[in-house]
Design an enzyme around this catalytic site. Structure first.
Site, short mmCIF file in Angstrom:
data_model
loop_
_atom_site.label_atom_id
_atom_site.label_comp_id
_atom_site.label_asym_id
_atom_site.label_seq_id
_atom_site.Cartn_x
_atom_site.Cartn_y
_atom_site.Cartn_z
N SER A 1 7.07 -2.47 0.52
CA SER A 1 7.33 -2.68 1.94
C SER A 1 7.66 -1.36 2.65
CB SER A 1 8.46 -3.70 2.09
OG SER A 1 8.61 -4.13 3.42
N LYS B 1 3.13 -4.58 -0.63
CA LYS B 1 3.59 -5.51 0.42
C LYS B 1 3.37 -4.83 1.77
CE LYS B 1 7.51 -8.26 2.03
NZ LYS B 1 7.74 -7.65 3.36
N ASP C 1 -1.31 9.84 3.30
CA ASP C 1 -2.40 9.98 4.27
C ASP C 1 -2.29 11.26 5.07
OD1 ASP C 1 -3.30 7.56 3.38
OD2 ASP C 1 -3.22 6.53 5.32
#
Length: 394
Positions: free
Chosen positions: A295, A320, A306
């Site tokens: 999460s 999640k 990224d």
């Protein structure tokens, strides 16, 4: 012909039916319109039958509570739940990082077992010798293997000064132990920072969860450590089950430059961009992740991967990638609903997929993770993180 008493009972039942149906009508029929009127009629008939013929008797609040819980349960989403007043209070305490209990964090890995992820430092559980990997089989006289994790956690919590007894099974010694505990006020520090043992130029920072105060805690830890004197950082997000969204964005702001951290996409396709503030530390760093990094911790790890600011070491994360919103209802109750999904800065959906680390390292069989180590005996993942970071430090 109904007698006067019968008429009173009749109108009482009709009033209950109308009350329950009006709630269900607002929730269900508002979305499906006339097409589901027959279904609502079925619900009204069931309410009438229960009130008229059920042996034990019921109350209007009981039926409304059951109907409300049933609506949310019908979504078959383990992350969407209706919470009564007690459950709602416990959730708010968890988000704030303060509650009465014994100080045990439960693993997400096996939802059918209560496996101790780790006891919180200086908590009753830690003082009593509860260890990572212990399996809780009974809470007082309640069979802990036959109830959901959230209910088990609720049973362990309670007012400071009250007592609870845990029965645990310890695989390492094949022992079943009885552990009597006295609950205390638990204030969970979510950030721990120190110089890595044997590596005075590397800052080690562990974040155990994301509560409303985590970003501020991280700021305080960085200041108290005088982070400027370190050449590199190891950020440990292993066993971090997540938590508050904005806290994750605040933490990510230390590890990525200003720009997108996460995209939040609702059920209409509307997208909200959460961006990092101008707090980037600008130092070489490595992030430790594992199968229980979930999460909010995946939001941080995904942004770092990224944006290319750090190196992820460990194993694939939990996966999640959805967001829950808590809606407060009446009488202290609430409903937690999955309301959106999140995408990483490269707009990757990681739900049920997880995030692959840049450097794959598994713990050896029987090896425990050395979270916040006190000596130079590091686990395989932390050892590799040091090696990777040393290759980056100039």
């Amino acid at each position: 012909m109904l007698q006067e008493r019968d008429w009173k009972d009749f109108f009482k039942r009709v009033g209950l039916v109308v009350g329950v149906v009006s709630i269900i009508f607002t929730v269900v029929v508002g979305g499906f319109m006339i097409a589901n009127w027959q279904t609502v009629g079925r619900l009204a008939r069931v309410v009438r039958l229960v009130q008229a013929d059920y042996l034990e008797g019921t109350s209007a609040p009981q039926l409304i509570e059951g109907a409300t819980r049933g609506i949310v349960d019908s979504l078959n989403d383990p992350y969407s739940v209706y919470m009564d007043a007690e459950e709602n209070t416990q959730l708010m305490e968890q988000i704030e990082g303060k509650f009465g209990g014994v100080g045990i964090i439960i693993s997400l890995k096996d939802p059918n077992k209560l496996v101790v992820l780790r006891p919180i430092k200086n908590s009753p559980a830690a003082k009593a010798g509860v260890e990572t990997g212990d399996v809780i089989t009974k809470i007082d006289d309640q069979d802990a293997t036959a109830i959901p994790q959230d209910k088990a956690v609720a049973l362990m919590r309670g007012d400071p000064g009250t007592k609870v007894s845990l029965t645990i099974y310890r695989e390492s010694t094949k022992q079943t132990l009885s552990v009597p505990l006295t609950r205390e006020a638990i204030s969970v520090p979510t950030v721990d920072g120190e110089a890595l043992p044997g590596n005075p130029d590397i800052a080690y920072i562990d974040i155990s969860q994301f509560s409303t105060n985590t970003a501020n805690e991280l700021k305080s830890v960085l200041n108290s450590m005088d982070i400027s004197k370190y050449k590199g950082i190891i950020l440990d997000l292993r066993y971090n089950h997540g938590g508050e969204l904005d806290a994750a964005v605040g933490v990510a702001s230390r590890f990525v430059q200003p720009g997108p951290v996460v995209y939040i996409v609702d059920n209409q396709g509307h997208t909200v961009t959460k961006s990092a503030e101008d707090n980037f530390l600008g130092k070489p760093f490595v992030v430790l992740v594992n199968e229980e990094s979930a999460s909010a911790s995946e939001i941080v790890a995904g942004a770092i991967k990224d944006r290319g600011t750090g190196t992820l070491v460990g194993v694939k994360t939990f996966g999640k990638g959805i967001v829950q919103t808590i809606f407060q209802l009446d009488a202290g109750t609430s409903v937690k609903l999955t309301t959106a999904k999140y995408l990483t800065p490269n707009k990757i959906d990681i739900h049920k997929k997880g995030i692959e680390p840049d450097v794959q390292v598994e713990l050896k069989k029987g090896e425990d993770a050395t979270i916040s180590p006190t000596d130079k005996k590091f686990d395989s993942q932390l050892s590799q993180a040091v090696k990777v970071l040393r290759g980056q430090i100039k």
